[in-house]
Design an enzyme around this catalytic site. Structure first.
Site, PDB file in Angstrom:
ATOM      1  N   GLU A  87       1.286 -29.536  13.522  1.00  4.41           N
ATOM      2  CA  GLU A  87       0.680 -28.821  12.396  1.00  4.41           C
ATOM      3  C   GLU A  87      -0.587 -28.063  12.776  1.00  4.41           C
ATOM      4  O   GLU A  87      -0.739 -26.886  12.462  1.00  4.41           O
ATOM      5  CB  GLU A  87       0.355 -29.808  11.265  1.00  4.41           C
ATOM      6  CG  GLU A  87      -0.363 -29.154  10.100  1.00  4.41           C
ATOM      7  CD  GLU A  87      -0.723 -30.129   8.996  1.00  4.41           C
ATOM      8  OE1 GLU A  87      -1.377 -29.685   8.017  1.00  4.41           O
ATOM      9  OE2 GLU A  87      -0.375 -31.322   9.083  1.00  4.41           O
ATOM     10  N   TYR A 145       0.820  -1.217   0.000  1.00  6.45           N
ATOM     11  CA  TYR A 145       0.000   0.000   0.000  1.00  6.45           C
ATOM     12  C   TYR A 145       0.855   1.270   0.000  1.00  6.45           C
ATOM     13  O   TYR A 145       0.488   2.284  -0.598  1.00  6.45           O
ATOM     14  CB  TYR A 145      -0.941   0.004   1.208  1.00  6.45           C
ATOM     15  CG  TYR A 145      -2.093  -0.960   1.073  1.00  6.45           C
ATOM     16  CD1 TYR A 145      -3.031  -0.806   0.058  1.00  6.45           C
ATOM     17  CD2 TYR A 145      -2.235  -2.032   1.945  1.00  6.45           C
ATOM     18  CE1 TYR A 145      -4.093  -1.691  -0.079  1.00  6.45           C
ATOM     19  CE2 TYR A 145      -3.302  -2.923   1.808  1.00  6.45           C
ATOM     20  CZ  TYR A 145      -4.226  -2.745   0.793  1.00  6.45           C
ATOM     21  OH  TYR A 145      -5.268  -3.626   0.661  1.00  6.45           O
TER      22      TYR A 145
END
Length: 363
Positions: A196, A98
């Site tokens: 995980e 941005y």
């Protein structure tokens, strides 16, 4: 106030920009060469035991309009990063995308965040400075550590000692963007269990697995962020704590293990800094699917293609992985960690993990 590391990073960036100026002076077309980031251009470093980029490179050159735009964006980004370091500020990868919208030359604006992310990676490689030292942060990964580890953390209000079992809630200690700012003070950990999924991490914590077995439970949060892989690397190298990776039984989870142990294509230039080749896989194996008759899902076409690709992947060219992957292709099934709950909520902590860890010589 900027540190010596900040000053060195800033000088490296300025030197890179100066190279473009020198090329102009010599009558050369400005260019920047970076390694080709593809699977075919990674190779095993026999000494380090990790995967690194090979000799093939791609040239970012001003000999075309598209190439000139890429170099223009690089120069604007270097100027932004150098200014950021001078002021001891930081920004996120998303913010950089941005921020480019405010640059006075429209040709320097990024088309999307993937483009700005790739440029930061290019600058890392050619300057030999990590993005953490550029003060560039990813969005929060949510990765945590919970277990018998005592550390010293640098905060905006000074130093703070934290015990990652006694001083944190069940969510654990949030891994900072740059784990190199942490000092390890003491620990009673027997091994690291990198997990995980958040659901399995919560099960282990609720069942007291960290206390019963001296486990440092690291939540990977899916494909692990660089900060997560870095803290695992430091814990192993500096404290000599064995590392295990507990993941689902599917090809995408095997790649999660591969990124922890050997590095990834995207960050092969940092494998020595991020990868832990001694890490062992303790996740759901195709062998477990058969032995425990676990609840499963059928392999999709993309799963099958990924498994076949892994048979050609240098990271998985071992007897163990070839046997497991070929078995999975034969049974055409995959299973999640939570499938172990079909034997009860305590099965994973009372039976499965202790048996696997014992067989591997970890406990």
């Amino acid at each position: 106030m900027s540190t010596e590391t900040d000053q060195q990073a800033r000088e490296q960036l300025i030197d890179l920009a100066a190279q473009f100026y020198d090329q102009f002076q010599l009558g050369e077309i400005p260019h920047m060469d970076v390694p080709t980031r593809t699977k075919s251009n990674i190779e095993l470093d026999e000494d380090l035991g990790v995967w690194v980029y090979g000799d093939r490179t791609s040239r970012r050159s001003a000999n075309s309009v598209a190439g000139a735009r890429k170099l223009l964006k690089a120069v604007y980004t270097i100027e932004f990063l150098a200014h950021q370091l001078e002021e001891n500020r930081s920004s996120t990868l998303r913010e950089l995308y941005y921020i480019s919208e405010s640059w006075d030359n429209e040709n320097a604006h990024f088309n999307d965040q993937d483009e700005s992310n790739q440029l930061i990676e290019d600058l890392e490689i050619v300057s030999a400075v990590t993005r953490e030292d550029f003060h560039m942060r990813p969005e929060e990964s949510g990765a945590t550590v919970l277990g018998p580890l005592h550390l010293l953390e640098q905060t905006r209000r000074g130093e703070r000692e934290i015990h990652c079992q006694e001083d944190v809630g069940e969510g654990g200690y949030q891994i900072p963007n740059n784990p190199d700012t942490i000092e390890f003070l003491d620990h009673d950990a027997e091994f690291i269990l990198a997990v995980e999924t958040g659901g399995m991490r919560d099960r282990l914590v609720e069942n007291g697995f960290d206390e019963d077995y001296g486990a440092l439970i690291v939540h990977l949060g899916g494909q692990p962020a660089r900060a997560t892989r870095r803290i695992i690397k430091r814990l192993h190298d500096e404290l000599e704590i064995p590392v295990t990776v507990f993941a689902d039984g599917d090809p995408w989870s095997y790649r999660i293990y591969g990124s922890v142990a050997y590095g990834s294509i995207k960050s092969a230039h940092l494998s020595e800094y991020l990868a832990t080749p001694e890490a062992q896989y303790i996740g759901i194996q195709p062998e477990d699917i058969v032995e425990y008759d676990l609840p499963t899902d059928p392999l999709s076409d993309s799963d099958t293609n990924a498994l076949e690709s892994e048979l050609e992947d240098p990271r998985f060219q071992t007897d163990y992985w070839e046997e497991q992957i070929e078995l999975q292709l034969e049974i055409e099934k995959k299973a999640e960690q939570q499938a172990l709950a079909s034997y009860g909520l305590d099965f994973v902590t009372d039976t499965y993990l202790p048996e696997r860890l014992s067989a591997m010589g970890i406990i």
